[in-house]
Write a protein that holds these residues in place. Structure first.
Motif, PDB file in Angstrom:
ATOM      1  N   PRO A  97       0.910  -1.036   0.314  1.00  0.00           N
ATOM      2  CA  PRO A  97      -0.231  -0.133   0.273  1.00  0.00           C
ATOM      3  C   PRO A  97       0.621   1.150   0.226  1.00  0.00           C
ATOM      4  O   PRO A  97       2.194   1.170  -0.616  1.00  0.00           O
ATOM      5  CB  PRO A  97      -0.648  -0.344   1.567  1.00  0.00           C
ATOM      6  N   ASN A  98      -0.192   2.454  -0.405  1.00  0.00           N
ATOM      7  CA  ASN A  98       1.017   3.482   0.055  1.00  0.00           C
ATOM      8  C   ASN A  98       1.596   3.485   1.559  1.00  0.00           C
ATOM      9  O   ASN A  98       0.412   3.433   2.546  1.00  0.00           O
ATOM     10  CB  ASN A  98       0.298   4.634  -0.105  1.00  0.00           C
ATOM     11  N   ALA A  99       3.062   3.984   1.690  1.00  0.00           N
ATOM     12  CA  ALA A  99       2.937   3.844   2.591  1.00  0.00           C
ATOM     13  C   ALA A  99       4.751   4.035   2.960  1.00  0.00           C
ATOM     14  O   ALA A  99       4.965   4.192   2.023  1.00  0.00           O
ATOM     15  CB  ALA A  99       3.089   2.405   3.506  1.00  0.00           C
ATOM     16  N   ALA A 100       5.357   4.232   4.094  1.00  0.00           N
ATOM     17  CA  ALA A 100       6.684   4.936   4.165  1.00  0.00           C
ATOM     18  C   ALA A 100       7.407   3.913   5.291  1.00  0.00           C
ATOM     19  O   ALA A 100       7.584   4.013   6.234  1.00  0.00           O
ATOM     20  CB  ALA A 100       6.649   6.404   5.329  1.00  0.00           C
ATOM     21  N   GLN A 101       7.114   2.265   4.239  1.00  0.00           N
ATOM     22  CA  GLN A 101       7.668   1.344   5.071  1.00  0.00           C
ATOM     23  C   GLN A 101       8.385   0.242   4.166  1.00  0.00           C
ATOM     24  O   GLN A 101       8.939  -1.523   4.579  1.00  0.00           O
ATOM     25  CB  GLN A 101       6.735   0.130   5.523  1.00  0.00           C
ATOM     26  N   TYR A 102       9.487   0.683   3.316  1.00  0.00           N
ATOM     27  CA  TYR A 102      10.245   0.236   2.039  1.00  0.00           C
ATOM     28  C   TYR A 102      11.294   0.442   2.563  1.00  0.00           C
ATOM     29  O   TYR A 102      11.695   2.094   2.876  1.00  0.00           O
ATOM     30  CB  TYR A 102      10.041   0.758   1.050  1.00  0.00           C
ATOM     31  N   PHE A 103      12.394  -0.185   1.400  1.00  0.00           N
ATOM     32  CA  PHE A 103      14.184  -0.138   1.904  1.00  0.00           C
ATOM     33  C   PHE A 103      13.686  -0.855   1.113  1.00  0.00           C
ATOM     34  O   PHE A 103      13.648  -1.816   0.603  1.00  0.00           O
ATOM     35  CB  PHE A 103      14.540  -0.305   3.561  1.00  0.00           C
ATOM     36  N   ILE A 104      15.456  -0.245   0.566  1.00  0.00           N
ATOM     37  CA  ILE A 104      15.911  -1.461  -0.380  1.00  0.00           C
ATOM     38  C   ILE A 104      17.506  -1.936  -0.003  1.00  0.00           C
ATOM     39  O   ILE A 104      17.751  -1.623   1.305  1.00  0.00           O
ATOM     40  CB  ILE A 104      17.202   0.056  -1.438  1.00  0.00           C
ATOM     41  N   ARG A 105      17.535  -3.610   0.189  1.00  0.00           N
ATOM     42  CA  ARG A 105      18.550  -3.868  -0.094  1.00  0.00           C
ATOM     43  C   ARG A 105      19.409  -4.244  -0.912  1.00  0.00           C
ATOM     44  O   ARG A 105      19.343  -5.215  -2.148  1.00  0.00           O
ATOM     45  CB  ARG A 105      17.833  -5.024   1.165  1.00  0.00           C
ATOM     46  N   PHE A 106      20.979  -4.239  -0.699  1.00  0.00           N
ATOM     47  CA  PHE A 106      21.574  -4.448  -1.717  1.00  0.00           C
ATOM     48  C   PHE A 106      22.044  -6.304  -0.823  1.00  0.00           C
ATOM     49  O   PHE A 106      22.913  -5.953   0.290  1.00  0.00           O
ATOM     50  CB  PHE A 106      23.009  -3.232  -1.467  1.00  0.00           C
ATOM     51  N   GLU A 107      22.496  -6.922  -1.369  1.00  0.00           N
ATOM     52  CA  GLU A 107      23.127  -8.576  -1.059  1.00  0.00           C
ATOM     53  C   GLU A 107      24.136  -8.886  -2.319  1.00  0.00           C
ATOM     54  O   GLU A 107      24.040  -9.186  -2.299  1.00  0.00           O
ATOM     55  CB  GLU A 107      22.100  -9.660  -1.135  1.00  0.00           C
ATOM     56  N   SER A 108      25.352  -8.729  -1.461  1.00  0.00           N
ATOM     57  CA  SER A 108      26.671  -8.735  -2.133  1.00  0.00           C
ATOM     58  C   SER A 108      26.572 -10.224  -2.721  1.00  0.00           C
ATOM     59  O   SER A 108      26.721 -11.721  -1.900  1.00  0.00           O
ATOM     60  CB  SER A 108      28.020  -8.793  -1.620  1.00  0.00           C
ATOM     61  N   LEU A 109      27.321 -10.786  -3.572  1.00  0.00           N
ATOM     62  CA  LEU A 109      27.118 -12.539  -4.621  1.00  0.00           C
ATOM     63  C   LEU A 109      28.355 -13.057  -3.737  1.00  0.00           C
ATOM     64  O   LEU A 109      28.120 -14.111  -4.492  1.00  0.00           O
ATOM     65  CB  LEU A 109      26.342 -11.942  -5.982  1.00  0.00           C
ATOM     66  N   SER A 110      29.645 -12.169  -3.663  1.00  0.00           N
ATOM     67  CA  SER A 110      30.243 -12.671  -3.723  1.00  0.00           C
ATOM     68  C   SER A 110      31.076 -12.541  -2.106  1.00  0.00           C
ATOM     69  O   SER A 110      31.996 -13.442  -1.329  1.00  0.00           O
ATOM     70  CB  SER A 110      31.084 -12.645  -4.583  1.00  0.00           C
ATOM     71  N   LEU A 111      31.412 -11.407  -1.546  1.00  0.00           N
ATOM     72  CA  LEU A 111      31.151 -10.677  -0.469  1.00  0.00           C
ATOM     73  C   LEU A 111      31.096 -11.590   0.619  1.00  0.00           C
ATOM     74  O   LEU A 111      29.105 -11.463   0.635  1.00  0.00           O
ATOM     75  CB  LEU A 111      31.672  -9.047  -0.065  1.00  0.00           C
TER      76      LEU A 111
END
Length: 240
Positions: A97-111
Motif C-alpha cells: 500500500p501507500n506507506a513509509a515502510q519500504y527500503f532497498i537492500r543490497f546483497e553481495s553475491l560474493s562478499l
C-alpha cells in the motif's frame, strides 16, 4: 517479481554489514511512485568494504523490521555496485500500500560479512515512502512492520540495548538518590519519591545507509534481559 511472502530473512547481528554503500536515493525525503520510473543512486562511503569489494549484488525492495524482513520486489539479480552508481527500474504498484515502510537492500553475491562468513555482506537505503500503490501487506509482513517497536528500523539493536541499559542505570541512581534515609536505629527504609522512567523507541537516524535495519538474533531474549535488568535495578534500590 517475488511475492510478499516468498522470502523472509532472519539474520544474526553483523556490525560490518552496513558499510560500503551510501544510498542517496531513495531516502527518508525522496520517495518512489508505483508504476513510475525510478532511480536508485548511491556512492562510496570510504569505509570497508569498498564498492569494488562489494561487487556484484542482488538489489531488492524489502519491508519488515531489523530482525525479520520480506522481499517484495526483485529489482536486479546481479548489479555491479562499483560502476555505474545507479540503477533504473519501475516499482511494482501491487507489492504493497501507500506507506513509509519500504527500503532497498543490497546483497553481495560474493562478499561475506566480516564477522559472520555464513551470511552475505549487506547494505540498505533508509526507510522510504511509496505512493500510487495498489497492493496490501499480508499479515506476515504487517506483523514484521509492527515489530519495529522492539526491533526498530533506522536504529541498531545494539544502540537500543545501550539506551535501555543506560536508562536502567540512571533509574537506579536517581531512585537511590531520592530515597529518604531511615532514622538511626530503624530497620525500615522510607519509600522512594522517584519513579522508574520508561525507555522510548530508538530515534530513527537521517537518511543514509548508515541508518538502516540491523539484524539481531533472539531479540525477544535481549529485551527480556533488559526488562529484567531494569526491574532488578529498581527493586534493589528500593530495598536499600
Amino acid at each position: 517479481m517475488l511475492s510478499p511472502s516468498a522470502v523472509v530473512v532472519a539474520l544474526t547481528l553483523a556490525s560490518s554489514a552496513f558499510a560500503g554503500i551510501f544510498v542517496t536515493s531513495p531516502t527518508q525525503t525522496i520517495s518512489f511512485t508505483g508504476g513510475q520510473p525510478a532511480n536508485i543512486t548511491w556512492q562510496e562511503d570510504n569505509t570497508t568494504p569498498l564498492l569494488a569489494d562489494f561487487g556484484l549484488s542482488k538489489v531488492s525492495i524489502y519491508a519488515g523490521n531489523s530482525a525479520q524482513q520480506t522481499s517484495l520486489q526483485l529489482i536486479s539479480a546481479s548489479t555491479d555496485v562499483s560502476n555505474p552508481l545507479f540503477l533504473s527500474f519501475t516499482p511494482d504498484a501491487s507489492i504493497g500500500p501507500n506507506a513509509a515502510q519500504y527500503f532497498i537492500r543490497f546483497e553481495s553475491l560474493s562478499l561475506k560479512d566480516a564477522t559472520d562468513p555464513t551470511i552475505p555482506a549487506l547494505a540498505f537505503s533508509h526507510v522510504f515512502t511509496m505512493s500510487g500503490m495498489t497492493g496490501v501487506f499480508n499479515a506476515e509482513v504487517q506483523s514484521q512492520i509492527d515489530g519495529q517497536s522492539t526491533a526498530p528500523i533506522g536504529g541498531t539493536a545494539a544502540a537500543a540495548a545501550n539506551t535501555a541499559a543506560n536508562t536502567a542505570a540512571n533509574t537506579a541512581a536517581n531512585t537511590a538518590a531520592n530515597t529518604t534515609p531511615a532514622p538511626a536505629g530503624s530497620s525500615k527504609t522510607a519509600s522512594t519519591t522517584g519513579s522508574a522512567s520508561k525507555t522510548g523507541k530508538a530515534a530513527a537516524a537521517s537518511g543514509s545507509s548508515a541508518a538502516v535495519p540491523t539484524f539481531a538474533a533472539s531479540s525477544s531474549k535481549m529485551w527480556l534481559g533488559i526488562a529484567t535488568t531494569v526491574f532488578g535495578a529498581v527493586m534493589g534500590a528500593a530495598l536499600l
